[in-house]
Write a protein that holds these residues in place. Structure first.
Motif: not given
Lengths: 193, 277
Positions: A107-108, A176-177, A180-181, A184-185, A188, A192, B177-178, B230-232, B237, B239
């Protein structure tokens, strides 16, 4: 830069090794880790505040946020996956100042911790949350160091071999969190439309 | 009246907490395998491989799936025609026995002193009286990495369904990611402050991914799942697509002035064991 698989051993003698690690790298850790979580951190900080000696030198160490299950007969440890790291945020900068060069959990981290990581040239790693049985196989020996009265929160030294982790925060301020989020957002969202 | 012996409750609850913590339900296993194929991120796929390998090892080596063996949440459906003595005590004895014998981690502490109770009790027990002669006990060890990421909001009715969806997505996004994604999202909609929270937890006891029998609720679940994915955030977490495995919604009529919405998050280790007496 593409993510790479790398090996590292703690405690570090030469912290410059960390310069070769980048957010997203998959690493395998050998050597020793210090296992500590909420109450353990509180106790370590109490000792620092009272200017009393710590049970172990923190120089070059990697702290793993874990509270394992009791060891079954014949095994060094029970299930031993990471706990959520943000709960240690309040304590982390003080321990980095003592020479800790890596922390590992899941986690963050807070902005304050990220700034402290940069200041002290330390990294943050995540390992596989909820894979406690899998990760326990990489832990070969366990030695209690202090605070055994805390049960699952005691300070332990873990001897590990090829313990897997992902670099989240590197020496270059990358996360990296977040990266990568975001990546990927975008992918994705493209799917759509 | 049908009599259920307390000794039987103690023994079965003890066995159930241990099994719940060590044996991943078949349904969760199947959902992981399907998600592994569907996940486009290579690291995300690897996460599912590791989680499946972890579940296999846990069973083979008699180890808990996760070291956070949780606080024991217990849902009881007590039939009106069932006679039972000392039900709460029997459940707590069973929980204490199961955590001790199963070498599970005892993670329950006083909220003020933080002193560990040493037995993983008291359990959090929810009791419902129902018609019939059955006693059903659902054992639900709840890890707190995910529990801590849960939230409740008292929305104004003007916020509508859109406001509800925005809040659910906000909670999942903030958690990131938590809570060990892929998560299951339990949503309690309506009732009062505490009823919404209860429903959100209860929603998580439904078999993973089983849609709500009511069509409008099942549709809301489907829409929320698609939007969350779709949040990624992705597996753990790192990705990817599969941030959530399922969204389960339970509703209850609410006050004309109110729209409570509670979001209770379950980590990927959706551990549960159902008992019937």
């Amino acid at each position: 830069m593409r993510a790479m698989e790398k090996k590292i051993s703690f405690p570090l003698k030469d912290k410059r090794v960390l310069e070769e690690l980048h957010a997203g790298d998959f690493i395998f850790i050998s050597g020793t880790l210090l296992a500590a979580r909420d109450q353990t951190h509180r106790k370590l900080l109490e000792l620092l505040e009272k200017e009393r000696p710590l049970p172990v030198s923190l120089s070059g160490q990697c702290i793993y946020y874990v509270g394992p299950t009791p060891a079954p007969p014949g095994k060094p440890i029970g299930s031993a996956g990471p706990t959520t790291s943000y709960r240690m945020d309040a304590y982390t900068p003080a321990l980095l100042a003592q020479g800790v060069c890596a922390t590992m959990g899941k986690g963050k981290r807070s902005q304050t911790v990220k700034e402290a990581l940069l200041k002290h040239k330390a990294i943050y790693l995540a390992t596989f949350g909820g894979a406690g049985a899998y990760l326990s196989r990489c832990i070969k020996e366990v030695r209690p160091l202090a605070f055994e009265e805390l049960g699952p929160e005691a300070l332990l030294e873990l001897k590990v071999e090829d313990f897997p982790a992902v670099v989240i925060n590197d020496l270059y301020g990358r996360d990296f969190y977040e990266e990568s989020q975001e990546e990927w957002a975008k992918i994705l969202a493209g799917e759509r439309t | 009246m049908k009599q259920v012996r307390t000794e039987e409750i103690v023994a079965k609850v003890a066995q159930a907490v241990e099994e719940a913590c060590k044996i991943l339900p078949n349904r969760v296993w199947e959902v992981f395998q399907k998600a592994q194929k569907e996940e486009p991120s290579p690291l995300g796929k690897k996460v599912f491989d590791i989680l499946l390998e972890n579940a296999r090892l846990a069973q083979e080596e008699n180890l808990p799936i996760c070291q956070d063996t949780g606080i024991a949440v217990i849902f009881v459906e007590l039939g009106e025609e069932v006679k039972v003595k000392g039900l709460y005590e029997a459940i707590n004895q069973g929980v204490a026995k199961g955590y001790e014998k199963g070498l599970l981690r005892k993670s329950v502490a006083d909220p003020i002193t933080r002193q560990n109770t040493g037995t993983n009790t008291p359990a959090v027990i929810h009791l419902e009286i129902v018609p019939g002669d059955k006693l059903k006990i659902t054992v639900f060890p709840k890890g707190c990495g995910s529990e801590n990421m849960s939230a409740l909001k008292m929305l104004p009715p003007s916020a509508g369904l859109l406001g509800v969806k925005e809040f659910v997505k906000e909670v999942v996004k903030n958690a990131g990611p938590n809570p060990c994604p892929p998560i299951t999202v339990g949503v309690g909609l309506g009732g009062t402050f505490e009823k919404a929270a209860y429903l959100a937890k209860k929603a998580l006891t439904r078999p993973l991914g089983e849609p709500h029998p009511e069509k409008k609720i099942a549709e809301l679940e489907k829409e929320l799942l698609a939007e969350i994915n779709t949040l990624g955030i992705g597996p753990l977490g790192f990705g990817g697509k599969i941030t959530a495995l399922a969204v389960h919604v339970e509703t209850f009529p609410t006050h004309i002035a109110s729209l409570p919405v509670a979001v209770n998050i379950q980590c990927h280790a959706a551990r549960i064991k159902k008992l019937e007496f």
